[in-house]
Design a protein around this motif. Structure first.
Motif, short mmCIF file in Angstrom:
data_model
loop_
_atom_site.label_atom_id
_atom_site.label_comp_id
_atom_site.label_asym_id
_atom_site.label_seq_id
_atom_site.Cartn_x
_atom_site.Cartn_y
_atom_site.Cartn_z
N LEU A 47 29.87 76.27 31.28
CA LEU A 47 30.48 76.32 32.60
C LEU A 47 31.26 75.05 32.92
CD1 LEU A 47 27.60 78.00 34.63
CD2 LEU A 47 29.74 79.04 33.88
N GLN A 48 31.10 74.02 32.08
CA GLN A 48 31.80 72.77 32.32
C GLN A 48 32.96 72.62 31.35
OE1 GLN A 48 29.61 69.13 33.12
NE2 GLN A 48 27.69 70.26 33.00
N PHE A 49 34.08 72.18 31.86
CA PHE A 49 35.27 71.93 31.04
C PHE A 49 35.04 70.57 30.38
CE2 PHE A 49 39.44 73.09 29.85
CZ PHE A 49 40.22 71.95 29.79
N SER A 50 34.38 70.62 29.23
CA SER A 50 33.83 69.41 28.63
C SER A 50 34.13 69.34 27.14
CB SER A 50 32.32 69.41 28.85
OG SER A 50 31.69 68.38 28.13
N THR A 51 34.09 68.11 26.63
CA THR A 51 34.23 67.89 25.19
C THR A 51 32.89 67.58 24.55
OG1 THR A 51 34.69 65.54 25.49
CG2 THR A 51 36.58 67.02 25.52
N TYR A 52 31.81 67.68 25.32
CA TYR A 52 30.48 67.36 24.82
C TYR A 52 29.69 68.63 24.52
CZ TYR A 52 31.51 62.65 26.44
OH TYR A 52 32.10 61.43 26.64
N ALA A 53 29.11 68.68 23.34
CA ALA A 53 28.35 69.86 22.94
C ALA A 53 27.18 70.13 23.87
CB ALA A 53 27.86 69.70 21.50
N ARG A 54 26.60 69.08 24.45
CA ARG A 54 25.43 69.25 25.31
C ARG A 54 25.75 70.04 26.58
NH1 ARG A 54 26.57 63.54 26.03
NH2 ARG A 54 27.49 63.16 28.09
N ASP A 55 27.03 70.15 26.92
CA ASP A 55 27.42 70.88 28.13
C ASP A 55 27.60 72.37 27.89
OD1 ASP A 55 29.40 68.04 29.12
OD2 ASP A 55 27.38 68.60 29.75
N TYR A 56 27.39 72.83 26.69
CA TYR A 56 27.54 74.25 26.36
C TYR A 56 26.17 74.82 26.01
CZ TYR A 56 32.47 73.19 26.33
OH TYR A 56 33.74 72.80 26.71
N ASP A 57 25.88 76.03 26.50
CA ASP A 57 24.52 76.54 26.36
C ASP A 57 24.38 77.76 25.46
OD1 ASP A 57 24.76 77.79 29.80
OD2 ASP A 57 25.68 78.50 27.94
N THR A 58 25.46 78.36 25.06
CA THR A 58 25.40 79.53 24.19
C THR A 58 26.29 79.28 22.98
OG1 THR A 58 25.08 80.95 26.14
CG2 THR A 58 25.69 82.02 24.06
N TRP A 59 25.69 79.44 21.78
CA TRP A 59 26.41 79.11 20.55
C TRP A 59 26.40 80.28 19.59
CZ3 TRP A 59 28.74 74.33 19.53
CH2 TRP A 59 28.52 73.34 20.50
N GLY A 60 27.49 80.42 18.86
CA GLY A 60 27.55 81.38 17.77
C GLY A 60 27.00 80.77 16.50
N GLN A 61 27.03 81.53 15.40
CA GLN A 61 26.40 81.11 14.16
C GLN A 61 27.29 80.24 13.29
OE1 GLN A 61 28.11 83.74 14.46
NE2 GLN A 61 29.06 84.19 12.50
N GLY A 62 28.58 80.17 13.59
CA GLY A 62 29.47 79.36 12.78
C GLY A 62 30.18 80.16 11.71
N THR A 63 31.39 79.76 11.41
CA THR A 63 32.16 80.35 10.32
C THR A 63 32.79 79.21 9.53
OG1 THR A 63 33.88 81.99 9.78
CG2 THR A 63 34.28 80.65 11.74
N LEU A 64 32.70 79.31 8.21
CA LEU A 64 33.09 78.20 7.34
C LEU A 64 34.57 78.24 7.03
CD1 LEU A 64 32.16 75.79 5.65
CD2 LEU A 64 31.76 77.40 3.76
N VAL A 65 35.20 77.10 7.24
CA VAL A 65 36.61 76.91 6.89
C VAL A 65 36.68 75.85 5.80
CG1 VAL A 65 38.86 76.09 7.69
CG2 VAL A 65 37.45 77.57 9.16
N THR A 66 37.29 76.19 4.68
CA THR A 66 37.45 75.26 3.59
C THR A 66 38.93 75.13 3.27
OG1 THR A 66 35.31 75.92 2.66
CG2 THR A 66 36.80 74.70 1.22
N VAL A 67 39.43 73.91 3.35
CA VAL A 67 40.84 73.65 3.08
C VAL A 67 40.93 72.89 1.77
CG1 VAL A 67 42.99 72.66 3.92
CG2 VAL A 67 41.30 73.54 5.55
#
Length: 120
Positions: free
Chosen positions: A98-118
């Motif tokens: 709910l906060q327009f933030s650059t800090y991970a602690r301000d976000y409460d719901t997370w997905g599982q992640g998707t891997l990007v390899t360059v």
């Protein structure tokens, strides 16, 4: 609510990828959707964020001008990544808060992640 990230893969340097994050519930105008990434051996870092209602966005300096975060229908957000570099290699997570933030602690719901390899 659950977040499902997809679209990761292997891409050569200079290439593009589009990540998508679908939510199991509705995204409201007050929500902030964001992307973070974590490279091997490093801490999770902010990539991009967007207020759903206003579509106001913010980017990390390292991706500014190359990445775009935007709505992908009523219940999803995407991250368009262009001009990819080897240092963009990471596990990318989408998140909601709910906060327009650059800090991970301000976000409460997370997905599982998707891997990007360059590859360089």
């Amino acid at each position: 609510v659950q977040l499902q990230a997809s679209g990761g893969g292997l891409v050569p340097a200079g290439g593009s990828l589009r990540l998508s994050c679908a939510t199991s519930g509705r995204i409201y105008s007050s929500h902030v959707m964001a992307w973070f990434r974590q490279a091997p051996g490093k801490e999770r870092e902010f990539v991009a964020t967007m207020r759903w209602g206003t579509q106001r966005s913010n980017y990390a300096d390292s991706v500014k001008g190359r990445y775009t975060i935007a709505r992908d229908g009523p219940n999803a957000v995407y991250l368009q990544m262009n001009s990819l570099k080897s240092e963009d290699t990471a596990l990318y997570y989408c998140t909601r808060g709910l906060q327009f933030s650059t800090y991970a602690r301000d976000y409460d719901t997370w997905g599982q992640g998707t891997l990007v390899t360059v590859s360089s």
